[in-house]
Design an enzyme around this catalytic site. Sequence first.
Site, PDB file in Angstrom:
ATOM      1  N   ARG A  69     -25.930  -8.974  20.519  1.00  0.00           N
ATOM      2  CA  ARG A  69     -24.775  -8.311  19.894  1.00  0.00           C
ATOM      3  C   ARG A  69     -23.835  -7.646  20.902  1.00  0.00           C
ATOM      4  NH1 ARG A  69     -26.895  -5.108  14.678  1.00  0.00           N
ATOM      5  NH2 ARG A  69     -24.692  -5.125  14.177  1.00  0.00           N
ATOM      6  N   LYS A  95     -31.342   7.781  24.915  1.00  0.00           N
ATOM      7  CA  LYS A  95     -31.600   6.347  24.807  1.00  0.00           C
ATOM      8  C   LYS A  95     -31.065   5.612  26.031  1.00  0.00           C
ATOM      9  CE  LYS A  95     -30.866   7.048  19.865  1.00  0.00           C
ATOM     10  NZ  LYS A  95     -29.977   6.789  18.706  1.00  0.00           N
ATOM     11  N   ARG A 155     -25.534   3.810   6.853  1.00  0.00           N
ATOM     12  CA  ARG A 155     -26.847   3.476   7.406  1.00  0.00           C
ATOM     13  C   ARG A 155     -27.904   3.657   6.322  1.00  0.00           C
ATOM     14  NH1 ARG A 155     -27.026   4.117  13.127  1.00  0.00           N
ATOM     15  NH2 ARG A 155     -28.517   2.441  12.896  1.00  0.00           N
ATOM     16  N   PRO A 201     -33.469  -0.009  20.120  1.00  0.00           N
ATOM     17  CA  PRO A 201     -34.137   1.068  20.826  1.00  0.00           C
ATOM     18  C   PRO A 201     -33.703   2.482  20.454  1.00  0.00           C
ATOM     19  CG  PRO A 201     -32.414   0.063  22.152  1.00  0.00           C
ATOM     20  CD  PRO A 201     -32.195  -0.317  20.744  1.00  0.00           C
ATOM     21  N   GLU A 202     -34.677   3.281  20.102  1.00  0.00           N
ATOM     22  CA  GLU A 202     -34.470   4.722  20.045  1.00  0.00           C
ATOM     23  C   GLU A 202     -35.243   5.308  21.216  1.00  0.00           C
ATOM     24  OE1 GLU A 202     -34.931   6.378  16.083  1.00  0.00           O
ATOM     25  OE2 GLU A 202     -34.664   4.403  15.194  1.00  0.00           O
ATOM     26  N   HIS A 212     -27.674 -15.537  25.560  1.00  0.00           N
ATOM     27  CA  HIS A 212     -27.324 -14.120  25.722  1.00  0.00           C
ATOM     28  C   HIS A 212     -28.028 -13.408  26.872  1.00  0.00           C
ATOM     29  CE1 HIS A 212     -25.325 -14.814  21.964  1.00  0.00           C
ATOM     30  NE2 HIS A 212     -26.467 -15.003  21.330  1.00  0.00           N
TER      31      HIS A 212
END
Length: 287
Positions: free
Chosen positions: A124, A58, A277, A2-3, A106
Site C-alpha cells: 500500500r 511505531k 475505523r 504494525p502497532e 512491491h
Amino acid sequence: MPELPEVEIVRQSLEKKVRDKIIQKVLIKNRNLRFKIQSNFQKHLLKKRIKKIDRFSKYIIITFEDSSGFIIHLGMSGTIHLLHINKKNIYTNSSFYNSPILPKKHNHIEIEFEKIKIIYNDPRRFGYFLTFNNKLELNKKFLHFGPEPFSEAFNLKYILKHLKNKEKNIKNFLLDQKFVSGIGNIYASEILFYSKINPSRKAKNLNKNDCKKILFNSKLVLKMAIKKGGSTIQNFQNVNGKIGSFQKNFKVYQRENLKCIEPKCSGFIKKKIISNRSSFFCNYCQK
DNA sequence: AAGAGGCCCTGATAGC
DNA sequence: TGCTATCAGGGCCTCT
C-alpha cells in the site's frame, strides 16, 4: 500491520541481524512511498556502520556511528525481509518476523550488507524512510508525540489532565499519537475491553478509576503482545515459529457476534465504526 | 482550536 | 480470466 508491539519485534530482529554491520549497497526500486525517498538517501547510508537500532512508538530508528541515521515507518502493510547469501553465492530467503516468504511484488528498497540483505516490502506504500543527520534532527521528529504507554510521563496525572473536558471519545484518544504513542486500532479495542470501558465514551466522562484502568491495561496489553511476538492478521501458508501469535489472545478484535469472553458476562461482541475505523467491544460489560 | 472526515494505495474477500 | 463493493494493523491534511 504494525502497532508498537509488532514494530518492537521487527526492531529486535533487525538488531540481531544487522547491528555493527556496514551498508554496502542500497537499491531503490520505487521511491514513491508515503513520502518520496530523498535524493540523497543512498549516499546517506552507503558505507555506514549501524551502531544501534531503537524504536519509538511505531518507528524504527537506525543510528550510525556518527549519530546520523534513518527512520523506518511501516505504515499499514510494510514488512521487512531478510536474505542470506549461501555457499553458492545466491540469496536465500530467511525467516523474519511475520514474513517467511519474500513477496514477488512491491519490494521497494534493498539494503545490502556483507552476506546479508534486508528488503522493504509495502503493497500500500503508506510506510516511509526518512534520514536524519544528528540527534537533534531525530528528536525534532518526535517533538510533538505523546509519551509511550511504558513511559513514566504516561501517568495518572497526565491522563486526567488530557482527558479533562474533552468531547472526543476515548477510543480516538488512544489512537491519537499526540496523547499516547504506539497504540493502534487493534490494541485500542483490546485495552478498552480489559478496562471495561465502552469505546464511545466521551473522555470528559471518565472518572479517576477509569483512567487508572487505562493506564494499567495499556502497559499490560502491549507487554503481553510483545511477549507473544506481536499479532499476525494475515494468513501465510508456510508458517514458521517466528510469526507472532497474539491474535490468538484477542478478546474483542475481529470477534464480532461472538460471545463475550468474560466468564460471568452474557454479552456478545459488537462492531461499530468510530471515525472510519472499526471498534470492537462487548456492549454488556463495557460500560 | 478541537474534532471529524477525506485521502493516500493495493489486495483479499464476500456477495451478486 | 467475472464484476463490484467493502474493508484492512496509519496518519497527514483540510475543513468546519
